[in-house]
Design a protein around this motif. Structure first.
Motif, PDB file in Angstrom:
ATOM      1  N   VAL A  66       0.911  -1.120  -0.024  1.00  0.00           N
ATOM      2  CA  VAL A  66      -0.143   0.278  -0.163  1.00  0.00           C
ATOM      3  C   VAL A  66       0.844   0.942   0.323  1.00  0.00           C
ATOM      4  O   VAL A  66       0.617   2.573  -0.259  1.00  0.00           O
ATOM      5  CB  VAL A  66      -0.910   0.155   1.342  1.00  0.00           C
ATOM      6  CG1 VAL A  66      -1.838   1.167   1.459  1.00  0.00           C
ATOM      7  CG2 VAL A  66      -1.952  -1.176   1.267  1.00  0.00           C
ATOM      8  N   THR A  67       1.683   1.199   0.711  1.00  0.00           N
ATOM      9  CA  THR A  67       2.480   2.530   0.966  1.00  0.00           C
ATOM     10  C   THR A  67       3.820   2.499  -0.601  1.00  0.00           C
ATOM     11  O   THR A  67       3.557   3.898  -0.543  1.00  0.00           O
ATOM     12  CB  THR A  67       3.742   2.205   1.855  1.00  0.00           C
ATOM     13  OG1 THR A  67       4.429   1.371   2.528  1.00  0.00           O
ATOM     14  CG2 THR A  67       2.890   3.009   3.577  1.00  0.00           C
ATOM     15  N   ASP A  68       3.854   1.359  -0.832  1.00  0.00           N
ATOM     16  CA  ASP A  68       4.553   1.767  -2.674  1.00  0.00           C
ATOM     17  C   ASP A  68       3.658   2.032  -3.414  1.00  0.00           C
ATOM     18  O   ASP A  68       3.640   3.006  -4.284  1.00  0.00           O
ATOM     19  CB  ASP A  68       5.251   0.022  -3.148  1.00  0.00           C
ATOM     20  CG  ASP A  68       5.304   0.530  -3.846  1.00  0.00           C
ATOM     21  OD1 ASP A  68       7.310   0.689  -3.525  1.00  0.00           O
ATOM     22  OD2 ASP A  68       5.452  -0.233  -5.318  1.00  0.00           O
ATOM     23  N   ARG A  69       3.035   1.809  -3.658  1.00  0.00           N
ATOM     24  CA  ARG A  69       1.626   2.205  -4.224  1.00  0.00           C
ATOM     25  C   ARG A  69       1.168   3.736  -4.107  1.00  0.00           C
ATOM     26  O   ARG A  69       1.548   4.375  -5.326  1.00  0.00           O
ATOM     27  CB  ARG A  69       0.539   1.579  -4.288  1.00  0.00           C
ATOM     28  CG  ARG A  69      -0.019  -0.077  -4.831  1.00  0.00           C
ATOM     29  CD  ARG A  69       0.423   0.066  -6.192  1.00  0.00           C
ATOM     30  NE  ARG A  69       1.999  -0.200  -6.486  1.00  0.00           N
ATOM     31  CZ  ARG A  69       2.554  -0.123  -7.276  1.00  0.00           C
ATOM     32  NH1 ARG A  69       1.875   0.507  -8.503  1.00  0.00           N
ATOM     33  NH2 ARG A  69       3.996  -0.378  -7.678  1.00  0.00           N
ATOM     34  N   GLY A  75       4.621  10.327  -6.833  1.00  0.00           N
ATOM     35  CA  GLY A  75       5.421  11.006  -7.809  1.00  0.00           C
ATOM     36  C   GLY A  75       6.897  10.920  -6.890  1.00  0.00           C
ATOM     37  O   GLY A  75       7.097  10.157  -5.795  1.00  0.00           O
ATOM     38  N   GLY A  76       7.576  11.931  -7.877  1.00  0.00           N
ATOM     39  CA  GLY A  76       8.688  12.273  -6.960  1.00  0.00           C
ATOM     40  C   GLY A  76       8.280  13.603  -5.637  1.00  0.00           C
ATOM     41  O   GLY A  76       9.178  12.919  -4.877  1.00  0.00           O
ATOM     42  N   THR A  77       7.292  13.407  -5.914  1.00  0.00           N
ATOM     43  CA  THR A  77       7.013  14.373  -3.927  1.00  0.00           C
ATOM     44  C   THR A  77       6.970  13.061  -2.872  1.00  0.00           C
ATOM     45  O   THR A  77       7.281  13.529  -1.919  1.00  0.00           O
ATOM     46  CB  THR A  77       5.352  15.055  -4.468  1.00  0.00           C
ATOM     47  OG1 THR A  77       5.494  15.844  -5.410  1.00  0.00           O
ATOM     48  CG2 THR A  77       4.729  15.426  -2.744  1.00  0.00           C
ATOM     49  N   GLY A  78       6.332  11.993  -2.988  1.00  0.00           N
ATOM     50  CA  GLY A  78       6.562  10.976  -2.367  1.00  0.00           C
ATOM     51  C   GLY A  78       7.369  10.507  -1.520  1.00  0.00           C
ATOM     52  O   GLY A  78       7.300   9.695  -0.774  1.00  0.00           O
ATOM     53  N   TYR A  79       8.818  10.862  -2.133  1.00  0.00           N
ATOM     54  CA  TYR A  79      10.296  11.236  -1.756  1.00  0.00           C
ATOM     55  C   TYR A  79      10.533  11.917  -1.039  1.00  0.00           C
ATOM     56  O   TYR A  79      11.503  12.045  -0.185  1.00  0.00           O
ATOM     57  CB  TYR A  79      11.733  10.705  -3.142  1.00  0.00           C
ATOM     58  CG  TYR A  79      11.166   9.750  -3.374  1.00  0.00           C
ATOM     59  CD1 TYR A  79      10.928   7.685  -2.581  1.00  0.00           C
ATOM     60  CD2 TYR A  79      10.760   9.155  -4.236  1.00  0.00           C
ATOM     61  CE1 TYR A  79      11.377   6.330  -2.921  1.00  0.00           C
ATOM     62  CE2 TYR A  79      10.388   7.666  -5.303  1.00  0.00           C
ATOM     63  CZ  TYR A  79      10.305   6.433  -4.812  1.00  0.00           C
ATOM     64  OH  TYR A  79      10.061   5.683  -4.737  1.00  0.00           O
ATOM     65  N   LEU A  80       9.562  13.027  -1.059  1.00  0.00           N
ATOM     66  CA  LEU A  80      10.874  14.103  -0.059  1.00  0.00           C
ATOM     67  C   LEU A  80      10.102  13.758   1.214  1.00  0.00           C
ATOM     68  O   LEU A  80       9.457  13.499   1.718  1.00  0.00           O
ATOM     69  CB  LEU A  80       9.709  15.367  -0.538  1.00  0.00           C
ATOM     70  CG  LEU A  80       9.828  15.942  -2.118  1.00  0.00           C
ATOM     71  CD1 LEU A  80       8.838  17.318  -2.169  1.00  0.00           C
ATOM     72  CD2 LEU A  80      11.169  16.620  -1.974  1.00  0.00           C
ATOM     73  N   ARG A  87       7.161   9.623   4.976  1.00  0.00           N
ATOM     74  CA  ARG A  87       6.800   8.842   6.854  1.00  0.00           C
ATOM     75  C   ARG A  87       6.395   7.259   6.698  1.00  0.00           C
ATOM     76  O   ARG A  87       7.329   6.302   6.996  1.00  0.00           O
ATOM     77  CB  ARG A  87       7.036   9.943   7.247  1.00  0.00           C
ATOM     78  CG  ARG A  87       7.051   9.194   8.593  1.00  0.00           C
ATOM     79  CD  ARG A  87       6.277   9.705   9.881  1.00  0.00           C
ATOM     80  NE  ARG A  87       4.523  10.490   9.732  1.00  0.00           N
ATOM     81  CZ  ARG A  87       3.872   9.606  10.199  1.00  0.00           C
ATOM     82  NH1 ARG A  87       3.945   8.421  10.606  1.00  0.00           N
ATOM     83  NH2 ARG A  87       2.113  10.564   9.622  1.00  0.00           N
ATOM     84  N   HIS A  88       5.030   6.951   5.650  1.00  0.00           N
ATOM     85  CA  HIS A  88       4.648   6.104   6.115  1.00  0.00           C
ATOM     86  C   HIS A  88       5.247   5.089   5.107  1.00  0.00           C
ATOM     87  O   HIS A  88       5.277   3.469   5.898  1.00  0.00           O
ATOM     88  CB  HIS A  88       3.010   6.011   5.514  1.00  0.00           C
ATOM     89  CG  HIS A  88       1.924   6.441   6.522  1.00  0.00           C
ATOM     90  ND1 HIS A  88       2.037   6.520   7.300  1.00  0.00           N
ATOM     91  CD2 HIS A  88       1.509   8.056   6.126  1.00  0.00           C
ATOM     92  CE1 HIS A  88       1.109   7.049   8.239  1.00  0.00           C
ATOM     93  NE2 HIS A  88       0.790   7.725   7.463  1.00  0.00           N
ATOM     94  N   TYR A  89       6.085   5.228   3.910  1.00  0.00           N
ATOM     95  CA  TYR A  89       6.561   4.307   3.364  1.00  0.00           C
ATOM     96  C   TYR A  89       8.357   3.773   4.120  1.00  0.00           C
ATOM     97  O   TYR A  89       8.447   2.992   3.898  1.00  0.00           O
ATOM     98  CB  TYR A  89       6.967   5.169   1.862  1.00  0.00           C
ATOM     99  CG  TYR A  89       8.586   3.930   0.923  1.00  0.00           C
ATOM    100  CD1 TYR A  89       7.629   2.874   0.180  1.00  0.00           C
ATOM    101  CD2 TYR A  89       9.360   4.530   0.737  1.00  0.00           C
ATOM    102  CE1 TYR A  89       8.371   2.209  -0.471  1.00  0.00           C
ATOM    103  CE2 TYR A  89      10.122   3.363   0.304  1.00  0.00           C
ATOM    104  CZ  TYR A  89       9.969   2.744  -0.721  1.00  0.00           C
ATOM    105  OH  TYR A  89      10.103   1.707  -1.125  1.00  0.00           O
TER     106      TYR A  89
END
Length: 117
Positions: A66-69, A75-80, A87-89
């Protein structure tokens, strides 16, 4: 294989039904009136193998998926750093490390359910 799965489901159903008859039904109205369920009931259910404790690897895999999805969706924002999705990832990625390898968790589940010693 299907017969084994059906036998396991039947055993789980019988265990759950007996637990409800013994531990829940006699107190149901009392708990309804009080508006709460005693915490001891959760421990008793866990002791019978009726909570998700027996399937920790499934929960860990679900959290990772779920967190990977979610990161993919953002997108790139998910890694900021500092973004909630990141944080969840990060938290989901540590679960299998902190909980133990899938094989270890599967062995634990088998022992808790009485399939291994």
């Amino acid at each position: 294989m299907k017969a084994a799965v059906n036998a396991e489901r039947e055993a789980l159903r019988a265990t759950a039904a007996e637990f409800v008859r013994r531990e829940v039904a006699p107190h149901l109205q009392e708990w309804e009136d009080a508006g709460s369920i005693p915490r001891d009931l959760h421990r008793a259910a866990a002791d019978q193998g009726l909570l998700g404790v027996a399937f920790p690897e499934t929960a860990v895999e679900a959290a990772a998926y779920v967190t990977d999805r979610a990161v993919q969706l953002h997108g790139g924002t998910g890694y900021l750093h500092g973004i909630e999705v990141e944080r969840h990832y990060r938290d989901a990625r540590i679960l299998p490390i902190g909980g133990g390898a899938t094989e270890v968790l599967s062995d634990l589940a088998a022992r808790l359910m009485g399939y291994a010693s």
